[in-house]
Write a protein that holds these residues in place. Structure first.
Motif, PDB file in Angstrom:
ATOM      1  N   SER A 223      44.033  41.977  31.228  1.00  9.83           N
ATOM      2  CA  SER A 223      43.782  43.085  32.121  1.00  9.83           C
ATOM      3  C   SER A 223      44.115  42.465  33.661  1.00  9.83           C
ATOM      4  CB  SER A 223      42.047  43.536  32.140  1.00  9.83           C
ATOM      5  OG  SER A 223      41.583  42.339  32.646  1.00  9.83           O
ATOM      6  N   ARG A 224      44.128  43.555  34.727  1.00  5.29           N
ATOM      7  CA  ARG A 224      44.297  43.183  36.092  1.00  5.29           C
ATOM      8  C   ARG A 224      43.083  42.185  36.373  1.00  5.29           C
ATOM      9  NH1 ARG A 224      45.748  48.489  39.365  1.00  5.29           N
ATOM     10  NH2 ARG A 224      43.690  47.975  40.549  1.00  5.29           N
ATOM     11  N   PHE A 225      41.887  42.586  36.156  1.00  5.56           N
ATOM     12  CA  PHE A 225      40.969  41.583  36.427  1.00  5.56           C
ATOM     13  C   PHE A 225      41.141  40.169  36.036  1.00  5.56           C
ATOM     14  CE2 PHE A 225      37.029  39.330  35.557  1.00  5.56           C
ATOM     15  CZ  PHE A 225      36.512  39.322  36.803  1.00  5.56           C
ATOM     16  N   ASP A 226      41.522  40.052  34.781  1.00  7.19           N
ATOM     17  CA  ASP A 226      41.710  38.781  34.081  1.00  7.19           C
ATOM     18  C   ASP A 226      42.866  38.103  34.585  1.00  7.19           C
ATOM     19  OD1 ASP A 226      39.597  39.131  32.165  1.00  7.19           O
ATOM     20  OD2 ASP A 226      40.996  40.005  30.568  1.00  7.19           O
TER      21      ASP A 226
ATOM     22  N   LEU B 100      46.023  41.370  44.350  1.00  6.94           N
ATOM     23  CA  LEU B 100      47.026  42.224  43.975  1.00  6.94           C
ATOM     24  C   LEU B 100      47.648  42.948  44.952  1.00  6.94           C
ATOM     25  CD1 LEU B 100      48.404  43.403  41.394  1.00  6.94           C
ATOM     26  CD2 LEU B 100      46.723  44.865  41.106  1.00  6.94           C
ATOM     27  N   THR B 101      48.965  42.647  44.799  1.00  5.91           N
ATOM     28  CA  THR B 101      49.686  43.454  46.159  1.00  5.91           C
ATOM     29  C   THR B 101      50.199  44.726  45.498  1.00  5.91           C
ATOM     30  OG1 THR B 101      51.956  42.653  45.446  1.00  5.91           O
ATOM     31  CG2 THR B 101      50.519  40.990  46.716  1.00  5.91           C
ATOM     32  N   GLU B 102      50.685  45.552  46.640  1.00  6.41           N
ATOM     33  CA  GLU B 102      51.237  46.791  46.270  1.00  6.41           C
ATOM     34  C   GLU B 102      52.515  46.869  45.375  1.00  6.41           C
ATOM     35  OE1 GLU B 102      51.220  50.449  49.087  1.00  6.41           O
ATOM     36  OE2 GLU B 102      52.633  49.288  49.623  1.00  6.41           O
ATOM     37  N   GLY B 103      53.321  45.806  45.532  1.00  7.61           N
ATOM     38  CA  GLY B 103      54.318  45.504  44.899  1.00  7.61           C
ATOM     39  C   GLY B 103      53.987  45.053  43.327  1.00  7.61           C
ATOM     40  N   GLY B 104      52.463  45.029  43.141  1.00  4.90           N
ATOM     41  CA  GLY B 104      52.301  44.485  41.617  1.00  4.90           C
ATOM     42  C   GLY B 104      52.086  43.060  41.444  1.00  4.90           C
ATOM     43  N   HIS B 105      52.491  42.224  42.507  1.00 12.95           N
ATOM     44  CA  HIS B 105      52.506  40.767  42.100  1.00 12.95           C
ATOM     45  C   HIS B 105      50.877  40.302  42.470  1.00 12.95           C
ATOM     46  CE1 HIS B 105      56.562  41.693  43.640  1.00 12.95           C
ATOM     47  NE2 HIS B 105      56.770  41.127  42.570  1.00 12.95           N
ATOM     48  N   ILE B 106      50.673  39.259  41.932  1.00  9.46           N
ATOM     49  CA  ILE B 106      49.444  38.403  42.247  1.00  9.46           C
ATOM     50  C   ILE B 106      49.811  37.325  43.072  1.00  9.46           C
ATOM     51  CG2 ILE B 106      47.641  37.218  41.399  1.00  9.46           C
ATOM     52  CD1 ILE B 106      47.575  39.088  39.063  1.00  9.46           C
ATOM     53  N   VAL B 107      49.053  36.929  44.125  1.00 10.89           N
ATOM     54  CA  VAL B 107      49.226  35.840  45.061  1.00 10.89           C
ATOM     55  C   VAL B 107      47.909  35.063  45.121  1.00 10.89           C
ATOM     56  CG1 VAL B 107      51.326  36.668  46.168  1.00 10.89           C
ATOM     57  CG2 VAL B 107      48.919  36.990  47.175  1.00 10.89           C
ATOM     58  N   ALA B 108      47.904  33.869  45.472  1.00 10.01           N
ATOM     59  CA  ALA B 108      46.435  33.223  45.281  1.00 10.01           C
ATOM     60  C   ALA B 108      46.642  32.261  46.533  1.00 10.01           C
ATOM     61  CB  ALA B 108      46.487  32.440  44.140  1.00 10.01           C
TER      62      ALA B 108
ATOM     63  N   ILE C 208      47.156  45.071  50.167  1.00 14.91           N
ATOM     64  CA  ILE C 208      46.304  44.504  49.150  1.00 14.91           C
ATOM     65  C   ILE C 208      45.864  45.812  48.442  1.00 14.91           C
ATOM     66  CG2 ILE C 208      44.402  43.414  48.625  1.00 14.91           C
ATOM     67  CD1 ILE C 208      44.905  41.756  51.422  1.00 14.91           C
ATOM     68  N   LEU C 209      45.814  45.694  47.053  1.00 12.69           N
ATOM     69  CA  LEU C 209      45.268  46.889  46.224  1.00 12.69           C
ATOM     70  C   LEU C 209      44.001  46.227  45.474  1.00 12.69           C
ATOM     71  CD1 LEU C 209      48.326  48.317  44.274  1.00 12.69           C
ATOM     72  CD2 LEU C 209      47.401  49.028  46.524  1.00 12.69           C
ATOM     73  N   GLU C 210      43.845  45.003  45.252  1.00 11.87           N
ATOM     74  CA  GLU C 210      42.431  44.359  44.657  1.00 11.87           C
ATOM     75  C   GLU C 210      42.387  43.017  45.081  1.00 11.87           C
ATOM     76  OE1 GLU C 210      40.679  44.945  40.285  1.00 11.87           O
ATOM     77  OE2 GLU C 210      42.708  45.760  40.877  1.00 11.87           O
ATOM     78  N   ALA C 211      41.432  42.260  45.206  1.00 13.16           N
ATOM     79  CA  ALA C 211      41.007  40.998  45.614  1.00 13.16           C
ATOM     80  C   ALA C 211      40.004  40.463  44.701  1.00 13.16           C
ATOM     81  CB  ALA C 211      40.616  40.850  46.898  1.00 13.16           C
ATOM     82  N   LEU C 212      39.899  39.253  44.307  1.00  9.38           N
ATOM     83  CA  LEU C 212      39.035  38.501  43.706  1.00  9.38           C
ATOM     84  C   LEU C 212      38.717  36.981  44.360  1.00  9.38           C
ATOM     85  CD1 LEU C 212      38.477  38.352  40.065  1.00  9.38           C
ATOM     86  CD2 LEU C 212      38.535  36.232  41.307  1.00  9.38           C
ATOM     87  N   VAL C 213      37.522  36.574  44.534  1.00  8.96           N
ATOM     88  CA  VAL C 213      37.108  35.264  45.091  1.00  8.96           C
ATOM     89  C   VAL C 213      36.220  34.630  44.103  1.00  8.96           C
ATOM     90  CG1 VAL C 213      35.756  34.257  47.075  1.00  8.96           C
ATOM     91  CG2 VAL C 213      37.264  36.372  47.518  1.00  8.96           C
ATOM     92  N   VAL C 214      36.669  33.524  43.937  1.00  7.28           N
ATOM     93  CA  VAL C 214      35.947  32.579  42.788  1.00  7.28           C
ATOM     94  C   VAL C 214      35.390  31.381  43.446  1.00  7.28           C
ATOM     95  CG1 VAL C 214      37.908  31.707  41.631  1.00  7.28           C
ATOM     96  CG2 VAL C 214      36.015  32.023  40.342  1.00  7.28           C
TER      97      VAL C 214
END
Length: 131
Positions: A2-5, A32-40, A71-77
């Motif tokens: 999933s996107r979250f995972d 999660l970027t508009e282009g569908g990439h995940i950057v960290a 940015i379409l979605e973000a996660l902080v851990v």
């Protein structure tokens, strides 16, 4: 996955590489970027406090360096119950995201809570074009 995972996996891996010799408090962020990439990104502390870099700022820098600007979605851990972005990082996220963008807050076991950016920063600064 999933996107979250995928976001969680990227943020947790970034957290593992954090440079936190002073506080010992490591943080990772993934976007999660508009282009569908995940950057960290991860936090990077510096002896010339407060010249370190937050994980969210590092992820945003990686996103911009990769040519993305939304940015379409973000996660902080982090190893904490509820490690939300600091005020400066909330504004940094707002520069590249709409108020409805989800910002997931996780500890090392998984999701703790999800906020919208608007909930985290209801009255942030707005960019206005000059004439």
């Amino acid at each position: 996955m999933s996107r979250f995972d995928a976001l969680f996996k990227a943020a947790k891996a970034a957290r593992d590489n954090a440079h936190a010799p002073y506080s010992g408090f490591r943080v990772g962020a993934a976007l999660l970027t508009e282009g569908g990439h995940i950057v960290a990104g991860c936090n990077v502390e510096n002896a010339a406090y407060p010249e370190g870099t937050c994980a969210e700022a590092g992820a945003i820098a990686a996103m911009v360096c990769a040519g993305e600007t939304r940015i379409l979605e973000a996660l902080v851990v982090a190893d904490a119950a509820l490690c939300t972005p600091c005020g400066g990082c909330r504004q940094k996220l707002k520069e590249f995201a709409d108020g409805g963008v989800k910002v997931h807050i996780a500890d090392l076991q998984g999701l703790r809570r999800t906020f919208t950016l608007e909930e985290l920063l209801p009255f942030g600064f707005e960019f206005q074009e000059r004439d």
